[in-house]
Design a protein around this motif. Structure first.
Motif, PDB file in Angstrom:
ATOM      1  N   ILE A   3       9.912  43.399  15.085  1.00 55.50           N
ATOM      2  CA  ILE A   3      10.277  42.000  14.899  1.00 55.50           C
ATOM      3  C   ILE A   3       9.697  41.168  16.038  1.00 55.50           C
ATOM      4  O   ILE A   3       9.746  41.569  17.202  1.00 55.50           O
ATOM      5  CB  ILE A   3      11.804  41.834  14.880  1.00 55.50           C
ATOM      6  CG1 ILE A   3      12.403  42.559  13.667  1.00 55.50           C
ATOM      7  CG2 ILE A   3      12.211  40.372  14.857  1.00 55.50           C
ATOM      8  CD1 ILE A   3      13.915  42.559  13.662  1.00 55.50           C
ATOM      9  N   TYR A 222       7.886  39.068   7.122  1.00 50.63           N
ATOM     10  CA  TYR A 222       8.056  40.377   6.486  1.00 50.63           C
ATOM     11  C   TYR A 222       9.479  40.482   5.951  1.00 50.63           C
ATOM     12  O   TYR A 222      10.438  40.100   6.626  1.00 50.63           O
ATOM     13  CB  TYR A 222       7.806  41.502   7.493  1.00 50.63           C
ATOM     14  CG  TYR A 222       6.402  41.515   8.037  1.00 50.63           C
ATOM     15  CD1 TYR A 222       5.391  42.247   7.424  1.00 50.63           C
ATOM     16  CD2 TYR A 222       6.080  40.753   9.159  1.00 50.63           C
ATOM     17  CE1 TYR A 222       4.098  42.241   7.921  1.00 50.63           C
ATOM     18  CE2 TYR A 222       4.787  40.734   9.666  1.00 50.63           C
ATOM     19  CZ  TYR A 222       3.801  41.481   9.041  1.00 50.63           C
ATOM     20  OH  TYR A 222       2.519  41.457   9.533  1.00 50.63           O
ATOM     21  N   ALA A 224      12.808  42.690   4.549  1.00 59.04           N
ATOM     22  CA  ALA A 224      13.523  43.779   5.204  1.00 59.04           C
ATOM     23  C   ALA A 224      12.882  45.137   4.945  1.00 59.04           C
ATOM     24  O   ALA A 224      12.980  46.046   5.779  1.00 59.04           O
ATOM     25  CB  ALA A 224      14.979  43.783   4.739  1.00 59.04           C
ATOM     26  N   GLY A 310      10.027  35.850   4.850  1.00 57.27           N
ATOM     27  CA  GLY A 310      10.639  36.611   5.928  1.00 57.27           C
ATOM     28  C   GLY A 310      10.827  35.838   7.212  1.00 57.27           C
ATOM     29  O   GLY A 310      11.426  36.350   8.159  1.00 57.27           O
ATOM     30  N   ASP A 330      10.276  36.644  12.552  1.00 62.47           N
ATOM     31  CA  ASP A 330       9.390  36.887  11.422  1.00 62.47           C
ATOM     32  C   ASP A 330       9.937  37.915  10.435  1.00 62.47           C
ATOM     33  O   ASP A 330       9.215  38.393   9.563  1.00 62.47           O
ATOM     34  CB  ASP A 330       7.989  37.299  11.905  1.00 62.47           C
ATOM     35  CG  ASP A 330       7.987  38.621  12.663  1.00 62.47           C
ATOM     36  OD1 ASP A 330       9.062  39.218  12.838  1.00 62.47           O
ATOM     37  OD2 ASP A 330       6.901  39.054  13.088  1.00 62.47           O
ATOM     38  N   ARG A 331      11.228  38.268  10.577  1.00 68.20           N
ATOM     39  CA  ARG A 331      11.916  39.095   9.584  1.00 68.20           C
ATOM     40  C   ARG A 331      13.312  38.546   9.365  1.00 68.20           C
ATOM     41  O   ARG A 331      13.866  37.877  10.246  1.00 68.20           O
ATOM     42  CB  ARG A 331      12.013  40.552  10.059  1.00 68.20           C
ATOM     43  CG  ARG A 331      10.722  41.319   9.887  1.00 68.20           C
ATOM     44  CD  ARG A 331      10.989  42.802   9.918  1.00 68.20           C
ATOM     45  NE  ARG A 331       9.753  43.549   9.787  1.00 68.20           N
ATOM     46  CZ  ARG A 331       9.703  44.870   9.601  1.00 68.20           C
ATOM     47  NH1 ARG A 331      10.819  45.563   9.525  1.00 68.20           N
ATOM     48  NH2 ARG A 331       8.555  45.490   9.482  1.00 68.20           N
TER      49      ARG A 331
END
Length: 356
Positions: A3, A222, A224, A310, A330-331
């Protein structure tokens, strides 16, 4: 894939209330510890922005943060500020039906729905989330790169109303897409140019812009399960979510807002008036007061979050303290709610606002 969690802490204006460098360093140490405590153990990247000399960003911050991120629904906060500029200029009234300003805008109840209702999501208009979804059940088909493009407002927003204006709260991208169309009608300027001229340039936001369909949106997200969200066309979100830029530019927006460079104090107070009966929603953001760990008294906060694919964003201003906390990931991340007294946001805010 680790992450990437980017956090910026800033003082709002160069005044006596701003934290001196030792205090800022102490807050950063506490914020780092809080982020790790809440499970953000991937790439944790932090930096600080001081307000001296136009909020210049130190070279260490420029090096550690990606140049461009999607800002998702934080775009709604920016559009609300553009509305308040027109209210100050006498060109818009928050409680006048929008048909007066955009007679060619063919939406349900145009003769009843007001800008205040649109900005507080009580319009009763159709919701883009009622439209078709893809096979993941997490992204609307009309926002994918393979879907037909349109100009301005999603076709779903032009459907029949779901409720009478003012009857209930329902979070809805259609509301802000329509606000964007009203701004264009009143100013005679495309929304992208209007935001550039009236928000981004005055605030010194040199990298921020409103994306068009097909434009690259910078840092990918992104899901999960590790699948990248490259197939999402962020520019299709329009006024509701298509602003993108460096994290530092979001802090510059907050600093300009608090410093009175975008709207005056009265307009800002109106925009930040949270309604308790509706979960403290204000105009394009949320405004509430909560206890934080380490602060002697509850802290007044203005908060705006965003999420597309994401990528998630949390933008928080503590007006009385003159401090700002901005976080990007970014997640998918469970930021939690500060009023719950636990979670990522609560820990970060407690560290950043109450540790000095």
């Amino acid at each position: 894939m680790k992450i990437l969690f980017a956090v910026l802490l800033a003082v709002a204006v160069p005044c006596a209330a701003a934290a001196p460098p030792p205090a800022l360093a102490k807050m950063w140490e506490a914020a780092n510890a809080a982020a790790l405590k809440t499970g953000l153990r991937g790439h944790l990247r932090v930096g600080d922005l001081t307000a001296q000399h136009g909020a210049e960003v130190g070279p260490q911050v420029k090096m550690m943060l990606p140049a461009m991120w999607r800002w998702a629904s934080v775009s709604k906060q920016i559009v609300a500020t553009a509305v308040m500029q027109q209210v100050e200029a006498g060109k818009l009234d928050l409680d006048t039906p929008i048909a007066r300003y955009a007679s060619k805008l063919k939406i349900a109840n145009a003769g009843k729905v007001t800008l205040r209702q649109l900005l507080m999501h009580t319009s009763g208009l159709p919701n883009v989330e009622d439209g078709p979804v893809n096979e993941r059940k997490d992204m609307l088909v009309q926002f994918l790169r393979t879907a037909p493009a349109w100009q301005g407002i999603s076709p779903i927003c032009l459907g029949p109303a779901k409720a009478e204006p003012g009857a209930r709260f329902e979070y809805n991208d259609c509301d802000t897409e329509i606000v964007g169309a009203v701004l264009e009608a009143v100013t005679g300027r495309p929304l992208a140019k209007l935001l550039d001229e009236r928000i981004f340039r005055p605030a010194g936001m040199t990298g921020a812009r409103l994306l068009a369909a097909g434009d690259p949106a910078g840092r990918r997200g992104y899901f999960a399960d590790g699948v990248a969200d490259d197939y999402v066309d962020v520019g299709r979100f329009g006024a509701a979510g298509a602003v993108a830029g460096p994290p530092a530019d979001l802090v510059r927006f907050d600093q300009a807002l608090l410093g009175g460079r975008l709207i005056g104090a009265a307009a800002r107070a109106e925009m930040w008036k949270g309604e308790p009966k509706l979960g403290f929603v204000a105009l394009g953001q949320w405004s509430y007061t909560v206890p934080l760990k380490g602060c002697a008294t509850p802290v007044a906060l203005v908060e705006r979050r965003g999420q597309i694919g994401g990528v998630e964003i949390c933008n928080v201003i503590a007006p009385a303290l003159g401090r700002i906390v901005v976080a990007f990931t970014d997640r998918p991340t469970d930021f939690g709610e500060p009023w719950q007294g636990k979670g990522v946001t609560y820990e970060l805010l407690s560290a950043a606002l109450c540790s000095a």
